[in-house]
Design an enzyme around this catalytic site. Structure first.
Site: not given
Length: 457
Positions: A232, A234, A237, A248
């Site tokens: 993942e 990101d 956010e 991640h």
């Protein structure tokens, strides 16, 4: 980064979820335009569409409109076991605006937080970008590329998260790998991320009914025996009061079903196959509390542009990912990323393996990111292709304090890494934000991708 023991449990009240295809509501994907740019800055407009995640959809019997799942409970007759449930239940089309508060216009996507529909109250949503065929997911490899978008989160207060990120889902939502999945990417199936969420109702074409337990604080969610894991990235956010960019990684490649310790739930957080903490760059947490927020250097009371660059070691698309850079553009001004200001750390303004290692040491955090491969593993995920996700959600596990407040709440806020944003530690309670901020929304627009330096001026 997500908090300890937290699942990525985006809350919803519309009863839903499944793998067969229903025929009671037509599925029409909202259209959106994006731009693919070339070196030098010339950009081509591409007509695309978005699709709602299957977890939000109405799930009913294939023979009538009887719900297969209501509240946080499966129908025991229709769903006595994973395979029978997948055979008996159909997930249907979506009324994107009326039920879910999802609208598009040109290059703009607007996600509303709470939507009062004819039959239900819906909270939050998650959508994926589809390719030109309007059926399979658009797959991105951003090595030696940059990804740019505009965001308006002026109506996104403490406790909410308007997220834009990439996950390593199958391009067809798992339809070809799992024959019992008849719906596929056209209906938003196949989600996964590094939290290995166990609240997903169908994983690998089977209902997640085994060991299902309703959530103690969310009447519409629960967890099953299995989770669904994958790498993942990101990109964003954020709410008005804080923002984080966080890679991640996992020890596995592609969407993978987990169970037991591998899912990393609870006390197994650092023993699972994925890095749940990630390596986050949150300007407030990294020591600059004046950089991003209302009236700050990046002023979140109005729209701005977010540019993320994925630099490789040899500046080619085949090289190893070595750095993730961030910059902003607002009111015609290019704004360099903030610099770290943490005792005992060198100064950084981008994400590198050196930054991640220094941050983990300074904050006393477990360095699962390095253990599971760091940026090189993130780059390997992009080589496989990653799916663009955009969502709005609240947090039943930790009230989003890990993003915009002091977290953990029992730690000394003066200690490095604890203060992540200015919101009170009493903020973000889902029942509060759902009632007090029902009209909150986030708008993503002007999505561009291409070689580094090609998507902004």
């Amino acid at each position: 980064m997500f908090p300890a023991a937290a699942l990525l449990s985006l809350s919803f009240l519309a009863v839903a979820y499944g793998q067969q295809v229903g025929t009671l509501t037509a599925e029409t994907h909202p259209k959106i335009s994006v731009q693919q740019c070339a070196a030098g800055g010339s950009c081509q407009t591409l007509q695309r569409s978005v699709v709602l995640d299957s977890n939000w959809r109405w799930l009913h019997s294939t023979s009538d409109s009887t719900n297969c799942y209501t509240g946080n409970t499966w129908d025991a007759t229709l769903c006595p076991d994973p395979t029978t449930c997948a055979q008996n239940c159909a997930l249907d089309g979506a009324d994107y605006e009326g039920t879910y508060g999802i609208t598009t216009s040109g290059d703009q996507l607007n996600l509303k937080f709470v939507t009062n529909g004819q039959y239900s109250t819906n909270i939050g949503s998650r959508v994926y970008l589809l390719s030109e065929d309007d059926s399979t997911y658009e797959m991105f490899n951003l090595k030696n590329q940059e990804f740019t978008f505009d965001v308006d989160m002026s109506n996104l207060p403490c406790g909410l998260n308007g997220a834009l990120y990439f996950v390593e889902m199958d391009s067809d939502g798992g339809e070809s790998r799992f024959p019992t999945n008849k719906a596929g990417s056209k209906y938003g199936t196949g989600y996964c991320d590094t939290q290995c969420p166990q609240d997903i109702k169908f994983i690998n074409g089977e209902a997640n009914v085994l060991g299902w337990e309703g959530s103690p604080n969310d009447p519409n969610a629960g967890t099953g025996q299995y989770g669904t894991c994958c790498n993942e990235m990101d990109i964003w956010e954020a709410n008005q009061n804080g923002a984080a960019v966080t890679p991640h990684v996992c020890s596995v490649q592609g969407q993978t079903r987990c169970e037991g310790t591998d899912c990393g739930a609870g006390d197994d957080r650092y023993d699972g196959i994925c890095d749940k903490d990630g390596c986050d760059f949150n300007s407030f947490r990294m020591g600059d509390q004046t950089f991003l927020g209302v009236g700050k250097t990046v002023d979140t009371s109005s729209k701005f542009t977010v540019v993320t660059q994925f630099v490789t070691a040899d500046n080619t698309t085949s090289g190893a990912l070595s750095e993730i850079r961030r910059l902003y553009v607002q009111n015609g001004q290019v704004i360099a990323n903030s610099k770290t200001n943490i005792a005992g750390m060198d100064t950084f303004d981008s994400i590198t393996d050196d930054f991640c290692n220094a941050q983990k040491q300074a904050f006393g955090d477990t360095n699962t990111f390095e253990k599971l491969g760091g940026l090189a593993q993130m780059g390997a995920a992009f080589e496989q292709g990653m799916v663009l996700v955009m969502s709005i959600w609240d947090d039943h596990a930790a009230n989003m304090l890990w993003l915009d407040s002091d977290y953990p709440t029992d730690a000394d806020a003066s200690q490095p890494g604890v203060a992540r944003g200015p919101c009170p530690t009493t903020s973000g309670v889902p029942t509060d934000v759902e009632s007090q901020s029902a009209n909150a929304n986030v708008i993503f627009s002007n999505i561009k991708f291409g070689p580094i330096g090609s998507t902004y001026a």
